[in-house]
Design a protein around this motif. Structure first.
Motif, PDB file in Angstrom:
ATOM      1  N   LEU A 182      -4.650  -4.265   5.674  1.00 13.76           N
ATOM      2  CA  LEU A 182      -4.145  -2.909   5.454  1.00 13.76           C
ATOM      3  C   LEU A 182      -5.034  -1.909   6.182  1.00 13.76           C
ATOM      4  N   LEU A 206      -5.529   2.244   7.532  1.00 10.14           N
ATOM      5  CA  LEU A 206      -5.183   3.653   7.489  1.00 10.14           C
ATOM      6  C   LEU A 206      -5.319   4.194   8.908  1.00 10.14           C
ATOM      7  N   TRP A 216       0.086   4.397   6.864  1.00 14.22           N
ATOM      8  CA  TRP A 216      -0.420   3.073   6.525  1.00 14.22           C
ATOM      9  C   TRP A 216       0.242   2.009   7.398  1.00 14.22           C
ATOM     10  N   ILE A 275       0.757   8.928   4.505  1.00 13.60           N
ATOM     11  CA  ILE A 275      -0.165   9.156   3.386  1.00 13.60           C
ATOM     12  C   ILE A 275       0.280  10.348   2.539  1.00 13.60           C
ATOM     13  N   LEU A 282      -2.774   5.600  -1.842  1.00 11.46           N
ATOM     14  CA  LEU A 282      -3.599   4.435  -1.552  1.00 11.46           C
ATOM     15  C   LEU A 282      -3.220   3.277  -2.485  1.00 11.46           C
ATOM     16  N   ALA A 300       0.126   1.855  -1.388  1.00 13.13           N
ATOM     17  CA  ALA A 300      -0.023   1.126  -0.134  1.00 13.13           C
ATOM     18  C   ALA A 300      -0.629  -0.253  -0.393  1.00 13.13           C
TER      19      ALA A 300
END
Length: 398
Positions: free
Chosen positions: A27, A29, A39, A57, A62, A65
């Motif tokens: 994963l 960012l 993501w 985002i 978070l 995700a």
């Protein structure tokens, strides 16, 4: 060796600069600037490295995700490509978003040509338009269950039993149409809803009929030669339903046979076979009496335009204080055949225009028993005109 997970914090998502930042487990960012980003899940499937976007985002937190990444990593571990699988699920979800209103429209268009009067002016769908679609029309069919159907109909289930029953039957037809289109629909939902709704508390009654030994007296009382009297006399003599009788045209009669177009016969929607009615000497006499009153090809025209209405003959009987109605003379004829003759079942049912046997049997049996029915019609005319009500036998004709 497993890769460490959850390397980023919630604050880091907002404060990290432009660039790619790993949270672990594939994963990432990706920050386009300090305030914006999205993501990405990196994975390898069948030796091929792929990247799958999981959202902005600004929309996907978070935590969300990480949950998505966990789910799609499991898909990849099972040997499926997460990107292909997500697309498949999206297509399936879109397919199941068909609204009940849209499916009703599509189903009605498909059925319309096979319907008779029900198709005119949308009569087939009116129970749905009035009682179901206002409540469930904007609901995807895949989300409609027996509870929804029950709630839509419970207000009229006992107070308006006939429309409620028709609405439930129509829902079942629409659901079958949806299933034929490949939609995810519970075909058992209408039946389950019926069980939940319970009994309607409505006793269905047969249309009252004049007992066949009394038909002659009534027939003798309607002899003033008006359109209504003549139409009712021919109805009694032929045993047909009101609609084909009212819409009889002179060009449908040839010799002693009246040929009713298939589309005018109840129960023959979508079929091409016309129905032949043998005419007795008395029936031909009634037709000759009616011919001078004919207009625009219609044997029984109305006073203004078209043909006599469905209520015209019923009103005559109603004004006399009779509970019986014109349709009941079909029962009078059927009872006479059963009680006073030896007419075989298949011929008796054919006399009334009923389909006999299964589709395969009907495909091989091409006869409509016209000769046998001609003899029976003459005997019935003798009963109707009061010449005899003695026990008869049509064994020889059959």
């Amino acid at each position: 060796m497993s890769r460490p997970l959850n390397k980023l914090g919630a604050r880091a998502v907002q404060t990290r600069p432009s660039g790619k930042h790993s949270d672990g487990g594939g994963l990432w960012l990706v920050k386009t600037d300090q305030k914006s980003g999205y993501w990405v899940l990196r994975f390898t499937i069948h030796g091929r490295r792929r990247e799958m976007g999981l959202g902005s985002i600004a929309v996907v937190s978070l935590k969300a995700a990480r949950e998505d990444a966990t789910k799609w990593r499991a898909v990849a571990a099972s040997g499926l490509d997460p990107i292909v699988e997500r697309e498949r699920l999206a297509r399936e979800a879109a397919r199941n978003l068909h609204l009940l209103k849209d499916l009703t429209d599509d189903c009605f268009e498909a059925l319309k040509k096979s319907l008779k009067k029900e198709g005119k002016a949308g009569r087939w769908r009116s129970p749905l338009d009035l009682h179901v679609l206002p409540k469930l029309g904007k609901t995807p069919v895949s989300q409609i269950g027996q509870i929804d159907i029950r709630d839509a109909l419970k207000g009229i289930w006992t107070t308006k039993p006939d429309p409620a029953r028709k609405a439930l039957n129509r829902i079942s037809v629409v659901f079958k149409h949806a299933a034929a289109l490949g939609l995810d629909v519970d075909l058992q939902a209408p039946a389950k809803a019926r069980a939940l709704l319970g009994a309607q508390g409505h006793k269905w009654e047969h249309i009252p009929a004049v007992p066949w030994p009394e038909v002659a007296d009534f027939y003798a009382s309607i002899g003033d030669g008006t359109v209504t009297h003549l139409a009712l006399r021919l109805l009694i003599l032929t045993g047909v339903r009101s609609a084909p009788l009212r819409f009889i045209r002179l060009d449908q009669i040839e010799g002693d046979v009246w040929t009713i177009p298939a589309q005018n016969m109840k129960g023959r929607e979508g079929k091409t076979e016309d129905f032949r009615v043998p005419l007795s000497a008395e029936a031909l006499r009634v037709i000759e009496q009616a011919k001078p009153l004919a207009r625009d090809g219609w044997l029984f025209p109305s006073v203004r335009k078209g043909v006599i209405s469905d209520a015209t003959m019923s009103r005559l009987m109603e004004r006399r204080g009779m509970k019986e109605r014109p349709h009941g003379f079909r029962s009078s004829l059927r009872d006479w055949m059963a009680e006073a003759t030896t007419t075989p079942h298949d011929i008796a049912e054919t006399m009334l225009g009923h389909s006999v046997g299964g589709s395969v049997e009907r495909a091989y049996r091409r006869t409509d028993f016209l000769a046998q029915r001609r003899a029976i019609m003459e005997q019935w005319a003798s009963v109707v005109t009061g010449k005899t009500i003695a026990e008869s036998s049509v064994a020889d004709a059959a």
